[in-house]
Design a protein around this motif. Structure first.
Motif, PDB file in Angstrom:
ATOM      1  N   GLY A 193       9.638 -41.232 -37.951  1.00  0.00           N
ATOM      2  CA  GLY A 193      10.536 -41.589 -36.879  1.00  0.00           C
ATOM      3  C   GLY A 193      10.507 -43.084 -36.696  1.00  0.00           C
ATOM      4  N   PHE A 194      11.391 -43.618 -35.848  1.00  0.00           N
ATOM      5  CA  PHE A 194      11.405 -45.054 -35.579  1.00  0.00           C
ATOM      6  C   PHE A 194      11.565 -45.233 -34.080  1.00  0.00           C
ATOM      7  CE2 PHE A 194      11.792 -49.274 -37.291  1.00  0.00           C
ATOM      8  CZ  PHE A 194      12.266 -49.975 -36.211  1.00  0.00           C
ATOM      9  N   PRO A 195      10.642 -45.871 -33.405  1.00  0.00           N
ATOM     10  CA  PRO A 195       9.376 -46.396 -33.921  1.00  0.00           C
ATOM     11  C   PRO A 195       8.442 -45.293 -34.405  1.00  0.00           C
ATOM     12  CG  PRO A 195       9.886 -47.239 -31.725  1.00  0.00           C
ATOM     13  CD  PRO A 195      10.800 -46.091 -31.991  1.00  0.00           C
ATOM     14  N   ALA A 196       7.338 -45.686 -35.054  1.00  0.00           N
ATOM     15  CA  ALA A 196       6.402 -44.707 -35.590  1.00  0.00           C
ATOM     16  C   ALA A 196       5.854 -43.864 -34.453  1.00  0.00           C
ATOM     17  CB  ALA A 196       5.265 -45.398 -36.336  1.00  0.00           C
ATOM     18  N   PRO A 197       5.870 -42.540 -34.595  1.00  0.00           N
ATOM     19  CA  PRO A 197       5.456 -41.693 -33.479  1.00  0.00           C
ATOM     20  C   PRO A 197       3.947 -41.642 -33.333  1.00  0.00           C
ATOM     21  CG  PRO A 197       6.096 -40.357 -35.328  1.00  0.00           C
ATOM     22  CD  PRO A 197       6.347 -41.777 -35.723  1.00  0.00           C
ATOM     23  N   LYS A 198       3.519 -41.301 -32.105  1.00  0.00           N
ATOM     24  CA  LYS A 198       2.106 -41.088 -31.797  1.00  0.00           C
ATOM     25  C   LYS A 198       1.877 -39.590 -31.751  1.00  0.00           C
ATOM     26  CE  LYS A 198      -0.035 -41.218 -27.703  1.00  0.00           C
ATOM     27  NZ  LYS A 198      -0.509 -41.762 -26.402  1.00  0.00           N
ATOM     28  N   ILE A 199       0.749 -39.150 -32.334  1.00  0.00           N
ATOM     29  CA  ILE A 199       0.462 -37.719 -32.455  1.00  0.00           C
ATOM     30  C   ILE A 199      -0.747 -37.393 -31.605  1.00  0.00           C
ATOM     31  CG2 ILE A 199      -0.256 -35.917 -34.065  1.00  0.00           C
ATOM     32  CD1 ILE A 199       1.403 -37.341 -36.172  1.00  0.00           C
ATOM     33  N   ILE A 200      -0.663 -36.305 -30.836  1.00  0.00           N
ATOM     34  CA  ILE A 200      -1.794 -35.843 -30.044  1.00  0.00           C
ATOM     35  C   ILE A 200      -1.999 -34.359 -30.333  1.00  0.00           C
ATOM     36  CG2 ILE A 200      -1.411 -37.546 -28.249  1.00  0.00           C
ATOM     37  CD1 ILE A 200      -0.130 -35.302 -26.598  1.00  0.00           C
ATOM     38  N   TRP A 201      -3.251 -33.936 -30.161  1.00  0.00           N
ATOM     39  CA  TRP A 201      -3.613 -32.539 -30.357  1.00  0.00           C
ATOM     40  C   TRP A 201      -4.073 -31.954 -29.031  1.00  0.00           C
ATOM     41  CZ3 TRP A 201      -3.291 -29.899 -34.959  1.00  0.00           C
ATOM     42  CH2 TRP A 201      -3.081 -30.664 -36.110  1.00  0.00           C
ATOM     43  N   ARG A 202      -3.721 -30.689 -28.806  1.00  0.00           N
ATOM     44  CA  ARG A 202      -4.251 -29.955 -27.669  1.00  0.00           C
ATOM     45  C   ARG A 202      -4.221 -28.477 -28.018  1.00  0.00           C
ATOM     46  NH1 ARG A 202      -2.170 -30.621 -22.634  1.00  0.00           N
ATOM     47  NH2 ARG A 202      -1.308 -32.680 -22.996  1.00  0.00           N
ATOM     48  N   ARG A 203      -4.999 -27.678 -27.240  1.00  0.00           N
ATOM     49  CA  ARG A 203      -5.023 -26.246 -27.498  1.00  0.00           C
ATOM     50  C   ARG A 203      -3.972 -25.564 -26.641  1.00  0.00           C
ATOM     51  NH1 ARG A 203     -10.865 -23.621 -28.422  1.00  0.00           N
ATOM     52  NH2 ARG A 203      -9.473 -21.835 -28.632  1.00  0.00           N
ATOM     53  N   GLU A 204      -3.427 -24.492 -27.191  1.00  0.00           N
ATOM     54  CA  GLU A 204      -2.333 -23.806 -26.503  1.00  0.00           C
ATOM     55  C   GLU A 204      -2.821 -23.169 -25.204  1.00  0.00           C
ATOM     56  OE1 GLU A 204      -0.563 -20.251 -28.299  1.00  0.00           O
ATOM     57  OE2 GLU A 204       1.316 -21.385 -28.356  1.00  0.00           O
ATOM     58  N   ASP A 205      -4.088 -22.675 -25.220  1.00  0.00           N
ATOM     59  CA  ASP A 205      -4.584 -21.981 -24.031  1.00  0.00           C
ATOM     60  C   ASP A 205      -5.205 -22.944 -23.032  1.00  0.00           C
ATOM     61  OD1 ASP A 205      -6.698 -22.770 -25.468  1.00  0.00           O
ATOM     62  OD2 ASP A 205      -7.516 -20.770 -25.849  1.00  0.00           O
ATOM     63  N   GLY A 206      -5.093 -24.235 -23.278  1.00  0.00           N
ATOM     64  CA  GLY A 206      -5.610 -25.209 -22.322  1.00  0.00           C
ATOM     65  C   GLY A 206      -7.093 -25.432 -22.404  1.00  0.00           C
ATOM     66  N   GLU A 207      -7.783 -24.792 -23.354  1.00  0.00           N
ATOM     67  CA  GLU A 207      -9.220 -25.005 -23.488  1.00  0.00           C
ATOM     68  C   GLU A 207      -9.486 -26.409 -24.047  1.00  0.00           C
ATOM     69  OE1 GLU A 207     -11.693 -23.103 -22.647  1.00  0.00           O
ATOM     70  OE2 GLU A 207     -10.546 -21.367 -21.970  1.00  0.00           O
ATOM     71  N   GLU A 208     -10.741 -26.841 -23.918  1.00  0.00           N
ATOM     72  CA  GLU A 208     -11.110 -28.160 -24.444  1.00  0.00           C
ATOM     73  C   GLU A 208     -11.382 -28.064 -25.937  1.00  0.00           C
ATOM     74  OE1 GLU A 208     -14.397 -29.312 -22.066  1.00  0.00           O
ATOM     75  OE2 GLU A 208     -13.133 -30.315 -20.586  1.00  0.00           O
ATOM     76  N   ILE A 209     -11.177 -29.190 -26.620  1.00  0.00           N
ATOM     77  CA  ILE A 209     -11.408 -29.254 -28.061  1.00  0.00           C
ATOM     78  C   ILE A 209     -12.729 -29.974 -28.284  1.00  0.00           C
ATOM     79  CG2 ILE A 209     -10.515 -30.090 -30.255  1.00  0.00           C
ATOM     80  CD1 ILE A 209      -7.739 -30.077 -28.966  1.00  0.00           C
ATOM     81  N   ALA A 210     -13.564 -29.416 -29.167  1.00  0.00           N
ATOM     82  CA  ALA A 210     -14.859 -30.027 -29.476  1.00  0.00           C
ATOM     83  C   ALA A 210     -14.694 -30.894 -30.726  1.00  0.00           C
ATOM     84  CB  ALA A 210     -15.904 -28.946 -29.709  1.00  0.00           C
ATOM     85  N   VAL A 211     -14.815 -32.216 -30.542  1.00  0.00           N
ATOM     86  CA  VAL A 211     -14.693 -33.142 -31.664  1.00  0.00           C
ATOM     87  C   VAL A 211     -15.837 -34.136 -31.609  1.00  0.00           C
ATOM     88  CG1 VAL A 211     -12.208 -32.942 -31.883  1.00  0.00           C
ATOM     89  CG2 VAL A 211     -13.180 -34.618 -30.320  1.00  0.00           C
ATOM     90  N   GLU A 212     -16.135 -34.752 -32.717  1.00  0.00           N
ATOM     91  CA  GLU A 212     -17.116 -35.836 -32.795  1.00  0.00           C
ATOM     92  C   GLU A 212     -18.430 -35.417 -32.153  1.00  0.00           C
ATOM     93  OE1 GLU A 212     -15.301 -39.222 -31.112  1.00  0.00           O
ATOM     94  OE2 GLU A 212     -13.691 -39.307 -32.582  1.00  0.00           O
ATOM     95  N   LYS A 213     -19.157 -34.537 -32.855  1.00  0.00           N
ATOM     96  CA  LYS A 213     -20.470 -34.090 -32.403  1.00  0.00           C
ATOM     97  C   LYS A 213     -20.368 -33.402 -31.050  1.00  0.00           C
ATOM     98  CE  LYS A 213     -22.857 -37.642 -35.015  1.00  0.00           C
ATOM     99  NZ  LYS A 213     -23.802 -38.770 -34.980  1.00  0.00           N
ATOM    100  N   LYS A 214     -19.445 -32.470 -30.966  1.00  0.00           N
ATOM    101  CA  LYS A 214     -19.358 -31.578 -29.812  1.00  0.00           C
ATOM    102  C   LYS A 214     -19.013 -32.313 -28.533  1.00  0.00           C
ATOM    103  CE  LYS A 214     -20.215 -28.274 -32.510  1.00  0.00           C
ATOM    104  NZ  LYS A 214     -19.094 -27.408 -32.924  1.00  0.00           N
ATOM    105  N   LYS A 215     -18.258 -33.415 -28.639  1.00  0.00           N
ATOM    106  CA  LYS A 215     -17.750 -34.047 -27.431  1.00  0.00           C
ATOM    107  C   LYS A 215     -16.471 -33.322 -27.048  1.00  0.00           C
ATOM    108  CE  LYS A 215     -15.534 -37.911 -27.551  1.00  0.00           C
ATOM    109  NZ  LYS A 215     -15.188 -39.320 -27.763  1.00  0.00           N
ATOM    110  N   LYS A 216     -16.395 -32.889 -25.785  1.00  0.00           N
ATOM    111  CA  LYS A 216     -15.261 -32.078 -25.354  1.00  0.00           C
ATOM    112  C   LYS A 216     -14.148 -32.980 -24.853  1.00  0.00           C
ATOM    113  CE  LYS A 216     -17.442 -28.032 -25.681  1.00  0.00           C
ATOM    114  NZ  LYS A 216     -16.969 -26.848 -26.412  1.00  0.00           N
TER     115      LYS A 216
END
Lengths: 602, 451
Positions: B155-178
């Motif tokens: 796209g133009f400008p370059a788009p920003k991408i974010i992740w989230r869970r559909e059920d609203g739960e927290e995502i565990a990334v980078e050594k279990k940081k929620k």
């Protein structure tokens, strides 16, 4: 020593007991021996030089000296026999036997000592030469690496042949020197030295191998880089040609295209009308729809569209004849600021563009020697006029001369009433015109003007000097350039340091060996007399050959050492005088020692 | 005096009037605004010129170096361009804008010298997720493994991408940081657990509506596990009894009961119930009208593609009491046994798991041992090679020095011991000899040093 003294005392005791006369005789004989011993010292005022001279003649004189030394000892023995009884004879024999044994031992030890010393010094020197030989090998290998590099590169074909012979010569000389060294050295020393040399050679070879490997990688990468670049270039050429052909075919089939042969860059004269042509082919029936436009790139100024002139600058005008393919942009009175890129654009989708560069130049006129020329009376006036930056040669070039009447310049030509006038003009991209007037006169002074047809005129003032006294002589300026002093290189310094070291070493060796041989020479007379008295004749020939061999050996060692030293010194510093480093005290000694070797050196 | 002043004032007034009338040149009333348009939409660029008079206005696209319009004529053959003129405003219309239309546009009036204005047309593109370069909509991963879910968009400008869970739960990334929302193209999940199973949304935004999203379902696979709440069940004959097992498995597992090596099928005597919630399941077995033959060991089994597991439940008979006191005593014993036995079984299970972990560690240990041994051998080889390299020159030098020293000492000893001369001469000559000898050694030493 102790035994000898005891026996002497016994003899004295017996003689004292029997006869006083015998004692007196013995005393006088002892005195004679002392005098004989002192004589050599008084004779040799410089002891070392004498010893050195004795060393070198050979074995014959030494043998003669020994024979001369024998009689006193024999006399002494015979007198003792005459005066003594049986018991005295027995004691004398015992003492002689013991003396002989001790002396033989001393001689053997001395010879061993000399051999050890010779081996030690020889080994050291040989190792040193080995080191130098190895260094030569390393230098040659270092030279070889650049040769390989040069050979590897594409441009080094011619240069590769030249270094080859040099390398071969170097290696040859190295082999020769090593051969000489080996030939001139004893087996044991050479074995040890060769072993150490082999180790060193292996080490150097491994290091050289590593260097070669390291050097090889960049060369291969260079080759790859060069091949890659060449491939890229060839591929670019091929692709370009291919694209060009495709474009042409597409253009011819599809629609209009530029005929670039008739749409070239233009160089215009300042102030003279310029025409920029743009030939568009295959415009076809779309003339009413497609438009050919001119745009100035300097400020993206739209100039013309089709036959309509958009810009209100009256100097620009679109020229297009119906039924033709040329769309011209006329620029009247072009100025320097009009130089730049002009774009001929066709309003296709996508649009097509062709760029034409307009260069507005102004012809320039130059006269060599302007603004004033001074010429002697009687010589030839030579005026040179150069017209540059002219798109075409001028139609004519007038030379004007105004002398007394500036308001009425006269045109100078070959048919001028003055006579002796000639005009030579060379027309080309740069036009040159020469005005030659022979036998200059003061009346020829004044302003001369070169007036070409397509450039501004240029004038020069000529002054004809009258009389010899007014002539100006020009001397060639002589520049006194100071000569730079040559810096002394560290190699020369180190080599110069080596010379006194060699001399000192040589002197030390000479003195040492002189002392040893002196000691050996002092011993033989009693040995000889004792052997003859006891009847041991087979032993006497054994002693002389040993001494002769030792002397020959030592002489050869010293000769070899000295030769090597001088050779190295001469290789390093051929220009310098070796005597400069010799001390005045040791000059005589060095000269004396060196005399026997001059023939060998030559 | 009065007349002079009046004349001066009159002249000034007339001069100003003439100047004002003469200065009727075209000029730009306002600059061209920067216009932003989404691809495919229409855009208008206004050029307001006052006092145009007989001059002409032209539009040029600078980036393309293309002539667009002159006065009211459209020169370009691109039909998307058109021009309109109303009330000193020359309006350039760009219909269905392309990305190629992006760039600077020049409005030019053919005065001498030429006057011009420049404006920028920005053509933006809404975000679009690239399915080819992104993770598929459904992805499976083994438990305790790592996975990177990727989402690419243009796209133009370059788009920003974010992740989230559909059920609203927290995502565990980078050594279990929620985190609730994760900003990156790649979502790194490490040591995925069954709790992280579910639907993830990748949302791309660049300020141009509409934003787009992609739904990715993450399946975490693991072998079945069974948990038995009551491993010992007692009941009197003639009554009904229900035993149950809790199981977890994904992919979905086959569950059944076995009694005396025979699979239990639903019938008059047996009734089976099965309820599941996501990867969890609860299985029940009801035995009706217990008889002597029904007492024994019942096994619940769960099996899927990754493995199988089973639980064991023992059903025993409780005799009916004849007196009330006896009944009370039996009940107490039963409760005690129930409390004790299950804990021991759990301990056994835990110890087994520990053994499994230990075995895994043992598997890892040999590799590390072999790598360390190979490292040691390589280091030994390098050290030996370096020793050899250093030994050669040192050895040579040492040998030469030692040989010189030994020879010198031998020579000195021999000369001192075996010389046969008078005492005074002996002393003088020996001293001289020593000096010469040392001088010789010194010279040789210098020789070697220089070379």
């Amino acid at each position: 020593m102790a035994t000898f003294q005891m026996e002497m005392r016994q003899q004295q005791h017996q003689r004292t007991n029997l006869r006083q006369r015998a004692a007196a005789v013995a005393t006088s004989k002892a005195r004679r021996q002392r005098q004989h011993h002192l004589q050599p010292e008084s004779t040799d005022s410089p002891p070392y030089s004498t010893d050195c001279i004795r060393l070198w003649p050979g074995c014959g004189p030494t043998t003669a000296d020994r024979v001369n030394g024998n009689p006193p000892t024999c006399n002494n023995t015979s007198s003792s026999d005459i005066g003594g009884n049986i018991s005295g004879n027995t004691s004398n024999r015992i003492s002689c036997c013991s003396c002989n044994f001790g002396r033989q031992r001393a001689l053997i030890m001395l010879s061993m000592l000399v051999v050890v010393m010779a081996l030690m010094s020889g080994n050291g020197v040989y190792a040193a030469q080995r080191d130098s030989y190895n260094s030569k090998d390393m230098s040659s290998s270092n030279n070889a690496l650049p040769n390989e590099g040069v050979g590897g590169s594409a441009a080094g074909a011619g240069e590769a042949a030249a270094p080859g012979p040099t390398g071969i010569d170097g290696s040859g000389s190295g082999n020769n020197s090593s051969g000489n060294n080996k030939n001139g050295h004893p087996a044991a020393g050479s074995g040890a030295a060769s072993e150490s040399a082999a180790l060193t050679t292996d080490a150097s070879r491994s290091s050289v191998g590593g260097a070669t490997t390291i050097t090889g990688i960049p060369s291969s990468s260079l080759h790859k880089a060069s091949s890659a670049s060449s491939n890229t270039f060839s591929s670019q050429l091929a692709s370009g040609f291919h694209r060009n052909s495709i474009d042409l075919e597409e253009a011819r089939n599809a629609g209009p295209y530029f005929d670039k042969a008739f749409s070239k860059n233009v160089t215009a004269l300042l102030g003279k009308t310029a025409y920029l042509n743009c030939r568009v082919k295959n415009l076809g029936n779309k003339t009413m729809l497609l438009q050919v436009s001119w745009v100035r790139h300097r400020d993206i100024h739209l100039l013309t569209v089709g036959r309509y002139t958009y810009t209100s600058d009256q100097r620009f005008r679109a020229i297009h004849q119906p039924q033709t393919e040329d769309w011209m942009l006329q620029i009247k009175y072009p100025q320097h600021r009009d130089s730049g890129i002009y774009e001929c654009q066709v309003s296709t989708t996508p649009h097509m563009s062709h760029y034409i560069h307009l260069n507005v130049v102004e012809p320039s006129t130059e006269i060599i020697g302007a603004p004033d020329l001074y010429i002697e009376s009687g010589s030839t006036i030579n005026l040179t006029c150069i017209i540059q930056n002219s798109p075409e040669p001028p139609a004519y070039i007038f030379w004007n001369h105004n002398n007394a009447f500036p308001s009425h310049p006269q045109i100078i030509n070959y048919d001028s009433p003055r006579g002796g006038v000639s005009v030579v003009t060379n027309k080309g991209d740069t036009t040159t015109s020469f005005l030659l007037i022979k036998s200059a006169r003061p009346s020829d002074s004044g302003h001369y003007q070169c007036n070409p047809s397509n450039a501004k005129p240029k004038s020069v003032t000529v002054h004809v000097l009258n009389g010899v006294s007014h002539s100006v002589s020009r001397g060639v300026p002589s520049s006194n350039a100071a000569r730079g002093t040559s810096a002394s290189s560290p190699l020369a310094h180190s080599l110069s340091v080596c010379v006194p070291v060699c001399v000192l070493l040589q002197l030390g060796a000479c003195r040492w060996i002189a002392a040893l041989l002196g000691a050996a020479l002092a011993t033989p007379p009693p040995l000889r007399s004792t052997r003859r008295a006891t009847g041991e004749r087979p032993g006497s020939p054994g002693c002389a050959p040993i001494a002769c061999d030792m002397r020959h050996f030592l002489a050869s060692v010293l000769r070899w050492q000295w030769r090597w030293c001088w050779r190295w010194h001469w290789k390093g510093t051929q220009q310098q005088d070796p005597r400069h480093y010799l001390k005045p005290q040791s000059r005589r000694v060095a000269a004396a020692c060196r005399q026997p070797y001059e023939a060998d050196i030559r | 005096s009065r007349f002079t002043n009046r004349r001066i004032m009159f002249l000034i007034y007339m001069t100003n009037l003439v100047t004002h009338v003469m200065m009727d040149e075209p000029r730009f009333a306002q600059p061209i605004p920067n216009v932003t348009v989404a691809v495919g939409r229409d855009a208008n660029l206004p050029c307001v010129v006052e006092h145009l008079g007989g001059y002409k206005v032209a539009w040029i696209h600078i980036d393309r170096q293309m002539i667009l319009t002159i006065h009211r004529h459209v020169i370009s053959r691109i039909p998307r361009y058109s021009i309109t003129y109303t009330d000193n405003t020359w309006l350039l219309h760009v219909n269905q804008a392309h990305q190629d239309d992006r760039g600077y546009y020049m409005c030019q009036v053919n005065t001498n010298p030429m006057i011009s204005q420049v404006g920028y047309l920005q053509v933006v593109v809404p975000p679009n997720i690239l399915d080819i370069e992104s993770t598929p909509s459904s992805v499976a991963v083994r438990e305790n493994q790592n996975i990177n879910m990727t989402c690419r968009a243009d796209g133009f400008p370059a788009p920003k991408i974010i992740w989230r869970r559909e059920d609203g739960e927290e995502i565990a990334v980078e050594k279990k940081k929620k985190v609730l929302v994760y900003d990156a193209d790649v979502l790194p999940l490490t040591k995925v657990s069954r709790n992280e199973m579910g639907a993830y949304l990748c949302i791309a935004t660049n300020g141009v509506p509409p934003s787009v999203s992609k739904r990715i379902i993450l399946d975490v696979e693991f072998s079945p596990m069974i948990w038995v709440p009551n491993q010992l069940v007692g009941a009197p004959s003639g009554t009904d009894v229900t035993i149950d097992c809790h199981t977890e498995a994904h992919p979905k597992a086959i569950i059944y009961w076995v009694y005396n090596s025979v699979m239990v099928l639903p019938s008059k005597k047996y009734k089976t119930d099965y309820t599941e919630n996501s990867y969890r399941a609860h299985m029940k077995l009801t035995i009706r009208n217990l008889q002597y033959g029904d007492f024994g060991n019942y096994r619940c089994i769960s099996k899927n593609s990754l493995g199988e597991t089973e639980g064991s439940i023992r059903v025993y008979e409780i005799p009916l009491p004849s007196t009330p006191s006896k009944q009370v005593t039996h009940t107490t014993v039963e409760s005690r046994e129930n409390n004790i036995i299950p804990s021991s079984r759990n301990d056994t299970t835990k110890s087994l798991q520990t053994d499994v972990g230990y075995a895994m560690k043992n598997d890892l240990y040999p590799g590390s041992a072999s790598s360390s041994s190979s490292g040691g051998s390589s280091s030994a080889a390098s050290s030996s090679s370096s020793m050899q390299t250093s030994a050669l020159p040192g050895g040579v030098a040492g040998n030469s020095l030692s040989s010189m020293g030994s020879k010198g000492s031998l020579a000195i000893g021999k000369s001192t011991f075996y010389t046969e001369r008078p005492p005074n001469e002996y002393a003088a000559s020996s001293v001289a000899g020593l000096l010469l000898h040392r001088a010789l050694l010194f010279g040789s030493g210098i020789y070697l040093t220089l070379l």
